[in-house]
Design an enzyme around this catalytic site. Sequence first.
Site, PDB file in Angstrom:
ATOM      1  N   PRO A  23      37.829 -67.574  67.651  1.00  0.00           N
ATOM      2  CA  PRO A  23      36.734 -67.259  68.573  1.00  0.00           C
ATOM      3  C   PRO A  23      35.482 -68.115  68.383  1.00  0.00           C
ATOM      4  O   PRO A  23      35.070 -68.395  67.260  1.00  0.00           O
ATOM      5  CB  PRO A  23      36.421 -65.785  68.259  1.00  0.00           C
ATOM      6  CG  PRO A  23      37.034 -65.521  66.937  1.00  0.00           C
ATOM      7  CD  PRO A  23      38.218 -66.434  66.819  1.00  0.00           C
ATOM      8  N   ARG A  31      25.970 -75.839  70.057  1.00  0.00           N
ATOM      9  CA  ARG A  31      24.942 -75.030  69.376  1.00  0.00           C
ATOM     10  C   ARG A  31      25.170 -75.070  67.872  1.00  0.00           C
ATOM     11  O   ARG A  31      26.240 -75.391  67.414  1.00  0.00           O
ATOM     12  CB  ARG A  31      25.035 -73.558  69.825  1.00  0.00           C
ATOM     13  CG  ARG A  31      24.937 -73.412  71.300  1.00  0.00           C
ATOM     14  CD  ARG A  31      24.170 -72.193  71.727  1.00  0.00           C
ATOM     15  NE  ARG A  31      24.061 -72.237  73.182  1.00  0.00           N
ATOM     16  CZ  ARG A  31      24.974 -71.775  74.016  1.00  0.00           C
ATOM     17  NH1 ARG A  31      26.036 -71.162  73.557  1.00  0.00           N
ATOM     18  NH2 ARG A  31      24.828 -71.883  75.317  1.00  0.00           N
ATOM     19  N   TYR A  36      27.520 -76.240  61.889  1.00  0.00           N
ATOM     20  CA  TYR A  36      28.890 -76.624  62.248  1.00  0.00           C
ATOM     21  C   TYR A  36      29.049 -78.101  62.605  1.00  0.00           C
ATOM     22  O   TYR A  36      30.156 -78.547  62.906  1.00  0.00           O
ATOM     23  CB  TYR A  36      29.379 -75.744  63.405  1.00  0.00           C
ATOM     24  CG  TYR A  36      29.395 -74.273  63.063  1.00  0.00           C
ATOM     25  CD1 TYR A  36      30.155 -73.807  61.998  1.00  0.00           C
ATOM     26  CD2 TYR A  36      28.630 -73.353  63.789  1.00  0.00           C
ATOM     27  CE1 TYR A  36      30.159 -72.465  61.659  1.00  0.00           C
ATOM     28  CE2 TYR A  36      28.634 -72.008  63.466  1.00  0.00           C
ATOM     29  CZ  TYR A  36      29.397 -71.567  62.399  1.00  0.00           C
ATOM     30  OH  TYR A  36      29.404 -70.246  62.067  1.00  0.00           O
ATOM     31  N   ARG A 121      27.477 -68.631  52.411  1.00  0.00           N
ATOM     32  CA  ARG A 121      26.718 -68.053  53.519  1.00  0.00           C
ATOM     33  C   ARG A 121      26.550 -66.537  53.311  1.00  0.00           C
ATOM     34  O   ARG A 121      26.575 -66.070  52.185  1.00  0.00           O
ATOM     35  CB  ARG A 121      27.412 -68.406  54.838  1.00  0.00           C
ATOM     36  CG  ARG A 121      27.475 -69.934  55.063  1.00  0.00           C
ATOM     37  CD  ARG A 121      28.175 -70.293  56.356  1.00  0.00           C
ATOM     38  NE  ARG A 121      27.449 -69.754  57.512  1.00  0.00           N
ATOM     39  CZ  ARG A 121      27.953 -69.724  58.735  1.00  0.00           C
ATOM     40  NH1 ARG A 121      29.172 -70.190  58.978  1.00  0.00           N
ATOM     41  NH2 ARG A 121      27.242 -69.217  59.733  1.00  0.00           N
TER      42      ARG A 121
HETATM   43  O1  CA2 Z   1      32.877 -72.488  59.232  1.00  0.00           O
HETATM   44  C1  CA2 Z   1      33.773 -72.146  59.987  1.00  0.00           C
HETATM   45  O2  CA2 Z   1      34.617 -72.929  60.447  1.00  0.00           O
HETATM   46  C2  CA2 Z   1      33.849 -70.677  60.461  1.00  0.00           C
HETATM   47  O3  CA2 Z   1      35.217 -70.324  60.579  1.00  0.00           O
HETATM   48  C3  CA2 Z   1      33.150 -70.628  61.795  1.00  0.00           C
HETATM   49  C4  CA2 Z   1      33.046 -69.217  62.359  1.00  0.00           C
HETATM   50  C5  CA2 Z   1      32.430 -68.278  61.319  1.00  0.00           C
HETATM   51  O4  CA2 Z   1      32.457 -66.951  61.819  1.00  0.00           O
HETATM   52  C6  CA2 Z   1      33.176 -68.328  59.995  1.00  0.00           C
HETATM   53  O5  CA2 Z   1      32.502 -67.494  59.077  1.00  0.00           O
HETATM   54  C7  CA2 Z   1      33.213 -69.730  59.445  1.00  0.00           C
HETATM   55  C8  CA2 Z   1      32.156 -69.185  63.597  1.00  0.00           C
HETATM   56  C9  CA2 Z   1      32.579 -70.125  64.667  1.00  0.00           C
HETATM   57  C10 CA2 Z   1      31.517 -70.095  65.725  1.00  0.00           C
HETATM   58  O6  CA2 Z   1      31.390 -71.389  66.228  1.00  0.00           O
HETATM   59  C11 CA2 Z   1      30.244 -71.707  66.909  1.00  0.00           C
HETATM   60  C12 CA2 Z   1      30.131 -73.010  67.294  1.00  0.00           C
HETATM   61  C13 CA2 Z   1      29.001 -73.421  67.947  1.00  0.00           C
HETATM   62  C14 CA2 Z   1      27.995 -72.520  68.234  1.00  0.00           C
HETATM   63  C15 CA2 Z   1      28.117 -71.221  67.821  1.00  0.00           C
HETATM   64  C16 CA2 Z   1      29.257 -70.813  67.168  1.00  0.00           C
END
Ligand code: CA2
Length: 156
Positions: A23, A31, A36, A121
């Site tokens: 997701p 963003r 990221y 985190r």
């Molecule tokens: O660091 C990672 O790859 C995560 O799997 C990313 C997830 C987070 O819930 C995990 O703790 C770590 C979140 C993905 C959300 O991706 C976004 C990308 C751009 C803007 C907002 C969210």
Amino acid sequence: MPSSPPPPHSATQTRRILVLNGPNLNLLGTREPAIYGSATLADIAALLEARGEELGLEVECRQSNHEGVLLDWLQQAESEGFASVLLNAGAYTHTSIALLDAIRAIALPVIEVHLSDPSQREEFRHLSYVGMAAVDTVQGLGAQSYVVALERAAAL
Ligand code: CA2
């Protein structure tokens, strides 16, 4: 005498690696670049395809915001001919016992991938159900996490 078909994963067959993204990862590059990075999911797919070619691997990338779809893809991966799975389950990493069960249920090795390092985190990101069943975890390297995970999949 007719020759029999080559066994799976023989030198004559390109190994196929499935890359699953969970997701919100469709929002990558739009963003939160500080956490990221600025690469989009399409950029990461291109990186993986290029590295895959060098390693003699065929890479297929998919993304879904739906837990059930990720479960279906995991369950079908072996019959679809994949040798292993790279999985960034996004926030489902920290909540989904269903993903844990699916990874344990399938015969294929699953490598957990994260762009960020969840252990550095918020506390709620420290628990990883995916990590309890995955054969390996690569995290905290941004888009490079996927490339390193692909290299590890190649070595399996
Ligand atoms: O660091 C990672 O790859 C995560 O799997 C990313 C997830 C987070 O819930 C995990 O703790 C770590 C979140 C993905 C959300 O991706 C976004 C990308 C751009 C803007 C907002 C969210």
